[in-house]
Design an enzyme around this catalytic site. Sequence first.
Site, PDB file in Angstrom:
ATOM      1  N   ASP A 135     -37.867  15.185 112.815  1.00  0.00           N
ATOM      2  CA  ASP A 135     -36.875  15.853 111.961  1.00  0.00           C
ATOM      3  C   ASP A 135     -35.578  15.045 111.945  1.00  0.00           C
ATOM      4  O   ASP A 135     -35.311  14.273 112.864  1.00  0.00           O
ATOM      5  CB  ASP A 135     -36.525  17.234 112.533  1.00  0.00           C
ATOM      6  CG  ASP A 135     -37.644  18.253 112.351  1.00  0.00           C
ATOM      7  OD1 ASP A 135     -38.547  18.038 111.532  1.00  0.00           O
ATOM      8  OD2 ASP A 135     -37.586  19.292 113.051  1.00  0.00           O
ATOM      9  N   GLN A 165     -32.038  12.973 104.299  1.00  0.00           N
ATOM     10  CA  GLN A 165     -31.274  14.111 103.744  1.00  0.00           C
ATOM     11  C   GLN A 165     -30.444  13.659 102.546  1.00  0.00           C
ATOM     12  O   GLN A 165     -29.605  12.756 102.674  1.00  0.00           O
ATOM     13  CB  GLN A 165     -30.319  14.653 104.809  1.00  0.00           C
ATOM     14  CG  GLN A 165     -30.995  15.137 106.078  1.00  0.00           C
ATOM     15  CD  GLN A 165     -30.077  15.051 107.292  1.00  0.00           C
ATOM     16  OE1 GLN A 165     -29.342  14.078 107.448  1.00  0.00           O
ATOM     17  NE2 GLN A 165     -30.127  16.049 108.154  1.00  0.00           N
ATOM     18  N   ARG A 186     -40.271  12.750 104.754  1.00  0.00           N
ATOM     19  CA  ARG A 186     -39.981  14.060 104.187  1.00  0.00           C
ATOM     20  C   ARG A 186     -38.554  13.980 103.616  1.00  0.00           C
ATOM     21  O   ARG A 186     -37.641  13.486 104.284  1.00  0.00           O
ATOM     22  CB  ARG A 186     -40.032  15.117 105.285  1.00  0.00           C
ATOM     23  CG  ARG A 186     -39.610  16.498 104.799  1.00  0.00           C
ATOM     24  CD  ARG A 186     -39.121  17.372 105.938  1.00  0.00           C
ATOM     25  NE  ARG A 186     -40.161  17.799 106.844  1.00  0.00           N
ATOM     26  CZ  ARG A 186     -39.914  18.120 108.123  1.00  0.00           C
ATOM     27  NH1 ARG A 186     -38.716  18.030 108.620  1.00  0.00           N
ATOM     28  NH2 ARG A 186     -40.901  18.521 108.897  1.00  0.00           N
TER      29      ARG A 186
END
Length: 309
Positions: A135, A165, A186
Amino acid sequence: MSTLQAVLRRAILAAAESERMHRFVGKHGMRLGAARFVAGETLDAAVPVLRRLNERGLLTNTTLLGEGVSDEAETRCVVELYKELLDRIQTEQLRTNVALKLTHLGLALDEEVAYANISELVDHARDRDNFIRIDMEESAYVDATLRTYRRLRESGRDNVGTVLQSYLYRTEQDLQGLLDLQPNLRLVKGAYLEPPDIAYPKKEDVDSAYERLVEQKLSGGGYTAIATHDERLIERAIAYAEREQIGRERFQFQLLYGVRPRLQLDLAQRGFSVLVATPYGPDWYRYLMRRLAERPANLMFFARSLVRR
Ligand SMILES: Cc1cc2nc3c(=O)[nH]c(=O)nc-3n(C[C@H](O)[C@H](O)[C@H](O)COP(=O)(O)OP(=O)(O)OC[C@H]3O[C@@H](n4cnc5c(N)ncnc54)[C@H](O)[C@@H]3O)c2cc1C
């Protein structure tokens, strides 16, 4: 996001740091609604939740919630718990991979400790045909996280991915810097409280940056996890992939457990790969506060449970 919502988001993230808030929510939160976002406080409680999602055609990942650790010995306990989790996923034959935070493995103490711990876990996952995603946390950890990811990949480990992000100004450059690895990334908007000198303060800029990032990543290769509940951006990603003839095996939608469950099933029924991020563990406080900040209307849900007690 309206100005009021943006103000509320910052207020909730700032209030999350208060000890009193932590004590109050920690005591009552699970009964008050945290269970909507968290699969349970133990692995035994999480397993049937993961299985049910799998049975509905949804892939899952899971995380043992937690972020800061105070010493190296504590990181060793976390590593052992993640190994146990990977073993359990295998014996239960779940279609579940693992996402974790490097600060939970000691990044704030010593980058080398975190690297040794994550390498061990990625190897443990590889031996069980599994995958680990790192993450992305607060901006202070972005450099170390990306360095760790590159080091893992350059040491021959392929069953690992990380996160970018879109709210950070630096992210498009970070993406370009990673493309030589054909990375599994991701893409998210970003969940932390960041100052305007490093992150877009306006939601429309975060959204536009997200769309650009998805397109650059899809065209840049590797595997792309499009992690948003924003239907407009999801449809635009689908249209882009179709236009550019990017196969469905090259990307996946990821959503959070408890958020837009209907959308999760709809996307799966349309033939897309959908993964539901489904965390568990007793240390759910910060995770819950970020979910409340993302959608201040969730506070009403929380407040109603409080009144009903
Ligand atoms: C699988 C996954 C993994 C993530 N990993 C990370 C990570 O590693 N690092 C990181 O910084 N952030 C991570 N995030 C969080 C992310 O950065 C955003 O904060 C979060 O996804 C909300 O943004 P959004 O893209 O859904 O768009 P928004 O524009 O915020 O939301 C779009 C719509 O989705 C719904 N929605 C969004 N959030 C909620 C909620 N909490 N409750 C109810 N409805 C909601 C609302 O209807 C809203 O209108 C992750 C998110 C997902 C889905």
